[in-house]
Design a protein around this motif. Structure first.
Motif, short mmCIF file in Angstrom:
data_model
loop_
_atom_site.label_atom_id
_atom_site.label_comp_id
_atom_site.label_asym_id
_atom_site.label_seq_id
_atom_site.Cartn_x
_atom_site.Cartn_y
_atom_site.Cartn_z
N GLY A 1 0.67 -1.36 0.10
CA GLY A 1 0.23 -0.03 0.02
C GLY A 1 0.91 1.29 -0.14
O GLY A 1 0.50 2.16 -0.74
N ALA A 2 2.13 1.04 0.91
CA ALA A 2 2.80 2.37 0.74
C ALA A 2 3.35 2.62 -0.52
O ALA A 2 3.54 3.83 -0.94
CB ALA A 2 3.97 1.91 1.79
N LEU A 3 3.77 1.56 -1.42
CA LEU A 3 4.23 1.72 -2.73
C LEU A 3 3.18 2.59 -3.58
O LEU A 3 3.59 3.51 -4.29
CB LEU A 3 4.67 0.47 -3.42
CG LEU A 3 5.17 0.53 -4.76
CD1 LEU A 3 6.42 1.55 -4.82
CD2 LEU A 3 5.22 -1.00 -5.25
N LEU A 4 1.93 1.96 -3.48
CA LEU A 4 0.99 2.74 -4.41
C LEU A 4 0.88 4.23 -3.67
O LEU A 4 0.58 5.16 -4.52
CB LEU A 4 -0.61 1.93 -4.21
CG LEU A 4 -1.62 2.71 -4.56
CD1 LEU A 4 -1.50 2.64 -6.19
CD2 LEU A 4 -2.81 2.03 -4.29
N VAL A 5 0.83 4.35 -2.46
CA VAL A 5 0.52 5.94 -1.98
C VAL A 5 1.73 6.58 -2.67
O VAL A 5 1.66 7.87 -3.00
CB VAL A 5 0.82 5.86 -0.72
CG1 VAL A 5 0.60 7.32 0.04
CG2 VAL A 5 -0.90 5.30 -0.10
N GLY A 6 2.92 6.20 -2.43
CA GLY A 6 3.94 7.05 -2.84
C GLY A 6 3.96 7.09 -4.37
O GLY A 6 4.59 8.22 -4.96
N LEU A 7 3.45 6.18 -5.42
CA LEU A 7 3.53 6.56 -6.76
C LEU A 7 2.58 7.49 -7.12
O LEU A 7 2.76 8.14 -8.39
CB LEU A 7 3.23 5.26 -7.18
CG LEU A 7 4.38 4.23 -7.28
CD1 LEU A 7 3.90 2.77 -7.86
CD2 LEU A 7 5.76 4.63 -7.99
N VAL A 8 1.42 7.36 -6.70
CA VAL A 8 0.26 8.39 -6.84
C VAL A 8 0.52 9.84 -6.69
O VAL A 8 -0.29 10.43 -7.15
CB VAL A 8 -1.17 7.96 -6.38
CG1 VAL A 8 -1.48 6.81 -6.88
CG2 VAL A 8 -1.27 7.99 -4.91
N VAL A 9 1.46 10.18 -5.90
CA VAL A 9 1.87 11.45 -5.72
C VAL A 9 2.08 12.30 -6.70
O VAL A 9 1.93 13.31 -7.02
CB VAL A 9 2.96 11.68 -4.30
CG1 VAL A 9 3.17 13.19 -4.10
CG2 VAL A 9 2.15 11.31 -3.19
N PRO A 10 3.31 11.87 -7.56
CA PRO A 10 3.82 12.31 -8.59
C PRO A 10 2.67 12.21 -9.91
O PRO A 10 2.93 12.98 -11.00
CB PRO A 10 4.89 11.70 -8.98
CG PRO A 10 5.04 10.59 -8.24
CD PRO A 10 4.04 10.72 -7.17
N SER A 11 1.73 11.39 -9.67
CA SER A 11 0.59 11.43 -10.84
C SER A 11 0.10 12.69 -10.85
O SER A 11 -0.62 13.11 -12.08
CB SER A 11 -0.38 10.31 -10.44
OG SER A 11 -1.40 10.79 -9.41
N HIS A 12 0.01 13.58 -9.80
CA HIS A 12 -0.31 14.73 -9.97
C HIS A 12 0.33 15.69 -11.13
O HIS A 12 -0.24 16.57 -11.84
CB HIS A 12 -0.35 15.56 -8.47
CG HIS A 12 -0.94 16.95 -8.57
ND1 HIS A 12 -2.19 16.98 -7.69
CD2 HIS A 12 -0.63 18.10 -8.87
CE1 HIS A 12 -2.45 18.34 -7.62
NE2 HIS A 12 -1.62 18.92 -8.56
#
Length: 220
Positions: A92-103
């Motif tokens: 879950g942490a990996l997903l959270v970290g990856l979606v930040v720069p999706s912004h």
């Protein structure tokens, strides 16, 4: 970009059902959550220029701490690490970290060339879709609809609140977006910064909605 970021949060929730929708709202909107405070502190700067672009009156003069690609990658690493340490859920942490720069990637589509890659003398990028209001609306609504469809089909309400809160949240997001798109621009930067703090409410609503829903098959 506004609705599209929430669309990403809705769409990625089924990838890691243990991660709350509120956390994903926080991750996808982290840049815009930090930006108003940085404006109030005078760290970042914007000018309000009505008519600058069809879908946005904002001339982003300086905002590398919230909106550069490097900053968002680092913020993603930080938020993902914090989530992993607290929840002990490293996938879950990996997903959270990856979606930040999706912004940054979504903003790249709509912004004019004002998005920096890093602090200092960075090239600035942007494809400028905000110059076309109908295309901007289509993209924003389309991304939200796709993400919402993915979330709604993979979760079910636990109770009456879960049934109606989701659609209340969506109506709230759409109302905010349409008000900003078709209403008058803020009178000054201070008003813009303070009013933008209400974005934190969407994070709280995300936690509330998700607490009243469960992945399909996990309702007991």
């Amino acid at each position: 970009m506004f609705l599209g970021h929430f669309g990403v949060a809705f769409a990625t929730k089924p990838l890691q059902p243990r991660v709350s929708l509120g956390t994903l709202f926080l991750a996808t909107q982290l840049a815009d959550l930090l930006w108003p405070t940085l404006l109030l502190l005078g760290v970042e700067r914007v000018q309000i220029r009505p008519g600058l672009m069809a879908a946005s009156p904002f001339d982003f003069i300086f905002y590398p701490f919230s909106h550069s690609l490097l900053a968002q990658l680092l913020l993603g690493l930080l938020l993902g690490t914090i989530y992993g340490l607290i929840q002990r859920n490293w996938r879950g942490a990996l997903l959270v970290g990856l979606v930040v720069p999706s912004h940054w990637l979504l903003d790249l589509i709509v912004h004019r060339p004002d998005l920096p890659l890093y602090l200092g003398s960075s090239p600035k990028l942007g494809l400028g879709l905000w110059n076309n209001l109908p295309a901007t609306l289509a993209l924003e609504v389309g991304l939200l609809a796709l993400g919402l469809w993915q979330y709604a089909r993979t979760t079910r309400s636990r109770n009456r609140t879960g049934r109606f809160a989701l659609w209340g949240l969506v109506l709230f997001l759409v109302a905010i977006y349409l008000g900003a798109a078709f209403g008058p621009p803020p009178t000054d930067v201070s008003t813009l910064a303070w009013s933008s703090q209400t974005l934190w409410l969407t994070v709280l609503l995300g936690y509330w909605v998700d607490a009243n829903r469960a992945p399909v098959g996990n309702i007991g």
